[in-house]
Design a protein around this motif. Structure first.
Motif, mmCIF file in Angstrom:
data_model
loop_
_atom_site.group_PDB
_atom_site.id
_atom_site.type_symbol
_atom_site.label_atom_id
_atom_site.label_comp_id
_atom_site.label_asym_id
_atom_site.label_seq_id
_atom_site.Cartn_x
_atom_site.Cartn_y
_atom_site.Cartn_z
ATOM 1 N N GLY A 1 -91.014 -7.411 5.845
ATOM 2 C CA GLY A 1 -90.738 -7.780 7.523
ATOM 3 C C GLY A 1 -90.985 -6.380 8.493
ATOM 4 N N ALA A 2 -91.975 -5.797 7.911
ATOM 5 C CA ALA A 2 -92.127 -4.217 8.533
ATOM 6 C C ALA A 2 -92.633 -4.335 9.996
ATOM 7 C CB ALA A 2 -93.187 -3.239 7.856
ATOM 8 N N THR A 3 -93.343 -5.399 10.466
ATOM 9 C CA THR A 3 -93.896 -5.578 11.782
ATOM 10 C C THR A 3 -92.864 -6.462 12.647
ATOM 11 O OG1 THR A 3 -95.200 -7.436 11.290
ATOM 12 C CG2 THR A 3 -96.249 -5.316 10.940
ATOM 13 N N GLY A 4 -91.781 -6.652 12.115
ATOM 14 C CA GLY A 4 -90.818 -7.709 12.972
ATOM 15 C C GLY A 4 -89.859 -6.879 14.071
ATOM 16 N N VAL A 5 -89.098 -7.499 14.470
ATOM 17 C CA VAL A 5 -88.388 -6.797 15.586
ATOM 18 C C VAL A 5 -87.109 -5.852 15.123
ATOM 19 C CG1 VAL A 5 -88.410 -8.734 17.180
ATOM 20 C CG2 VAL A 5 -86.519 -8.946 15.793
ATOM 21 N N VAL A 6 -86.992 -6.259 13.788
ATOM 22 C CA VAL A 6 -86.099 -4.968 13.168
ATOM 23 C C VAL A 6 -86.924 -4.170 12.344
ATOM 24 C CG1 VAL A 6 -84.170 -4.901 11.440
ATOM 25 C CG2 VAL A 6 -83.948 -6.699 13.165
ATOM 26 N N GLY A 7 -87.783 -4.772 11.637
ATOM 27 C CA GLY A 7 -88.540 -3.889 10.560
ATOM 28 C C GLY A 7 -89.437 -2.725 11.384
ATOM 29 N N ARG A 8 -89.860 -3.056 12.489
ATOM 30 C CA ARG A 8 -90.901 -1.956 13.100
ATOM 31 C C ARG A 8 -90.097 -0.883 13.611
ATOM 32 N NH1 ARG A 8 -95.931 -2.298 15.222
ATOM 33 N NH2 ARG A 8 -96.142 -4.537 14.543
ATOM 34 N N PRO A 9 -88.786 -1.155 14.245
ATOM 35 C CA PRO A 9 -88.143 0.211 14.720
ATOM 36 C C PRO A 9 -87.390 0.937 13.480
ATOM 37 C CG PRO A 9 -86.850 -1.490 15.490
ATOM 38 C CD PRO A 9 -88.273 -1.999 14.938
ATOM 39 N N LEU A 10 -87.164 0.077 12.191
ATOM 40 C CA LEU A 10 -86.580 0.703 11.262
ATOM 41 C C LEU A 10 -87.703 1.908 10.740
ATOM 42 C CD1 LEU A 10 -84.409 -0.660 8.404
ATOM 43 C CD2 LEU A 10 -86.730 0.033 7.829
ATOM 44 N N VAL A 11 -89.015 1.064 10.433
ATOM 45 C CA VAL A 11 -90.125 2.034 9.925
ATOM 46 C C VAL A 11 -90.191 3.301 10.814
ATOM 47 C CG1 VAL A 11 -92.464 2.162 9.834
ATOM 48 C CG2 VAL A 11 -91.103 0.241 8.814
ATOM 49 N N GLN A 12 -90.024 3.079 11.962
ATOM 50 C CA GLN A 12 -90.226 4.113 13.096
ATOM 51 C C GLN A 12 -89.077 5.329 12.771
ATOM 52 O OE1 GLN A 12 -90.180 1.938 16.835
ATOM 53 N NE2 GLN A 12 -92.458 1.775 16.730
ATOM 54 N N LEU A 13 -88.065 4.791 12.739
ATOM 55 C CA LEU A 13 -86.844 5.729 12.343
ATOM 56 C C LEU A 13 -86.855 6.449 11.296
ATOM 57 C CD1 LEU A 13 -84.024 3.535 14.043
ATOM 58 C CD2 LEU A 13 -84.542 5.898 14.950
ATOM 59 N N LEU A 14 -87.217 5.799 10.094
ATOM 60 C CA LEU A 14 -87.480 6.377 8.841
ATOM 61 C C LEU A 14 -88.431 7.515 8.872
ATOM 62 C CD1 LEU A 14 -87.506 3.363 6.385
ATOM 63 C CD2 LEU A 14 -85.696 5.374 6.371
ATOM 64 N N VAL A 15 -89.737 7.321 9.539
ATOM 65 C CA VAL A 15 -90.669 8.348 9.611
ATOM 66 C C VAL A 15 -90.146 9.530 10.514
ATOM 67 C CG1 VAL A 15 -92.914 8.658 10.693
ATOM 68 C CG2 VAL A 15 -92.579 6.577 9.346
ATOM 69 N N SER A 16 -89.232 9.433 11.386
ATOM 70 C CA SER A 16 -89.010 10.183 12.369
ATOM 71 C C SER A 16 -88.037 11.213 11.652
ATOM 72 C CB SER A 16 -88.343 9.702 13.475
ATOM 73 O OG SER A 16 -87.138 9.149 13.214
ATOM 74 N N GLN B 1 -104.452 -5.052 9.169
ATOM 75 C CA GLN B 1 -105.299 -4.626 10.405
ATOM 76 C C GLN B 1 -104.358 -4.645 11.749
ATOM 77 O OE1 GLN B 1 -108.089 -3.022 9.922
ATOM 78 N NE2 GLN B 1 -107.605 -3.493 7.632
ATOM 79 N N ALA B 2 -103.515 -5.507 11.880
ATOM 80 C CA ALA B 2 -102.852 -5.861 12.893
ATOM 81 C C ALA B 2 -101.357 -5.092 12.977
ATOM 82 C CB ALA B 2 -102.774 -7.385 13.094
ATOM 83 N N ALA B 3 -101.197 -4.133 11.924
ATOM 84 C CA ALA B 3 -99.550 -4.109 11.759
ATOM 85 C C ALA B 3 -99.093 -2.842 12.923
ATOM 86 C CB ALA B 3 -99.663 -3.247 10.411
ATOM 87 N N GLY B 4 -100.162 -1.834 13.347
ATOM 88 C CA GLY B 4 -99.854 -0.965 14.592
ATOM 89 C C GLY B 4 -98.691 -0.246 14.115
ATOM 90 N N LEU B 5 -98.445 0.147 12.748
ATOM 91 C CA LEU B 5 -97.301 1.198 12.681
ATOM 92 C C LEU B 5 -97.750 2.610 12.727
ATOM 93 C CD1 LEU B 5 -96.238 -0.986 9.505
ATOM 94 C CD2 LEU B 5 -95.106 -0.627 11.839
ATOM 95 N N PRO B 6 -96.905 3.482 12.658
ATOM 96 C CA PRO B 6 -96.847 4.925 13.078
ATOM 97 C C PRO B 6 -97.871 5.467 12.032
ATOM 98 C CG PRO B 6 -94.645 4.346 13.312
ATOM 99 C CD PRO B 6 -95.179 3.340 12.653
#
Length: 284
Positions: free
Chosen positions: A6-21, A34-39
């Motif tokens: 669920g990495a591109t969802g409303v919880v998964g996306r900020p969770l991924v960003q926080l983990l990376v940070s 191709q549409a993921a748009g993740l960091p």
């Protein structure tokens, strides 16, 4: 390495960003890379969590798993068994505050969530686990009311006195990160809510204050609301269950806990804060 479903969802996306940070290595699962748009730095993999065999190679080197109930569905036991076999030691599972209610009292089930089954699979997996039992997401108001607010100053709906303790999705993601990175929350079912119970009428009025507009909530008969929502293409079973939930809870305050505060060491974000940060989305 953490694997996020669920990495591109409303919880998964900020969770991924926080983990990376925080310097963590992240492997994000999506059906459409191709549409993921993740960091930058996130390893994006194409797979379907509902088909665990498609994730087998993605689990190599992974120690922690974020499990989204809509993404994995009833395949959760198989995926968790595979994860354990591949060396994963911990799972943080997204769940809901109503997970113990009768199944037909859980509207999100009609949109594909399997909170009860996925949480139960995590608890029984033999892995370290944390369950994030979230209240309704603040962003749901944008889906439900955004179009009406962009078109005028009246929000029409059922049960003006139904209350929610809406949680900011960023807070939920932050607790999820803590569940994966620290040992403090292991073995707990966390009831995560916003800091205040507000009725539909109060939510709209506060949003109006933030936007500088005289917004008001106009209560309509439930049947008229049902017809309108179904007419917009929404799943009728979901709409019926949602309105039944409103009817059962009308006039009563929503559950409010301090679990977010305890987990993060700071107060949960308020509805006013969320509305201020998302105000642009409500403008025409």
């Amino acid at each position: 390495m953490f694997l996020v479903t669920g990495a591109t969802g409303v919880v998964g996306r900020p969770l991924v960003q926080l983990l990376v940070s925080q310097g963590a290595k992240v492997r994000a699962v999506t059906r459409d890379p191709q549409a993921a748009g993740l960091p930058d730095g996130v390893e994006v993999v194409e797979a379907d969590p509902a088909l665990p065999s498609s994730l087998a190679s993605c689990l190599d080197g992974v120690t922690g798993l974020f499990l989204h109930p809509r993404a994995v569905g009833l395949a959760a036991p198989e995926l968790l068994a595979l994860a354990k076999e591949r060396g994963v030691t911990r799972v943080a599972v997204l769940s809901a505050e109503n997970v113990d209610d009768d199944l037909d009292h859980q509207p999100s089930r009609f949109n594909g969530d399997r909170n009860k089954e996925v949480e139960a699979a995590a608890v029984a997996s033999g892995l370290e686990w944390v369950s994030l039992r979230a209240s309704s997401f603040a962003i749901n108001t944008l889906v439900a009311w955004g179009g009406q607010i962009r078109a005028g100053d009246v929000v029409r709906g059922a049960y003006a006195n139904f209350s929610e303790a809406l949680i900011d999705e960023r807070d939920l993601a932050e607790v999820g990160v803590r569940a994966l990175l620290s040992d403090d929350l292991v073995g707990r079912k966390l009831h995560l809510t916003g800091p205040r119970s507000l009725t539909h009428e109060e939510l709209v009025a506060t949003l109006g204050e933030v936007l500088g507009r005289p917004l008001r909530f106009q209560e309509l008969p439930p049947e008229a609301v049902r017809q309108g929502m179904v007419g917009m293409g929404m799943n009728e079973a979901f709409v019926v269950a949602l309105l039944a939930r409103y009817a059962r809870g009308a006039g009563r305050p929503a559950l409010v806990t301090d679990e977010v505060d305890k987990a993060l060491g700071r107060p949960a974000r308020t509805w006013t804060e969320w509305a201020t940060d998302h105000a642009a989305a409500f403008h025409a």
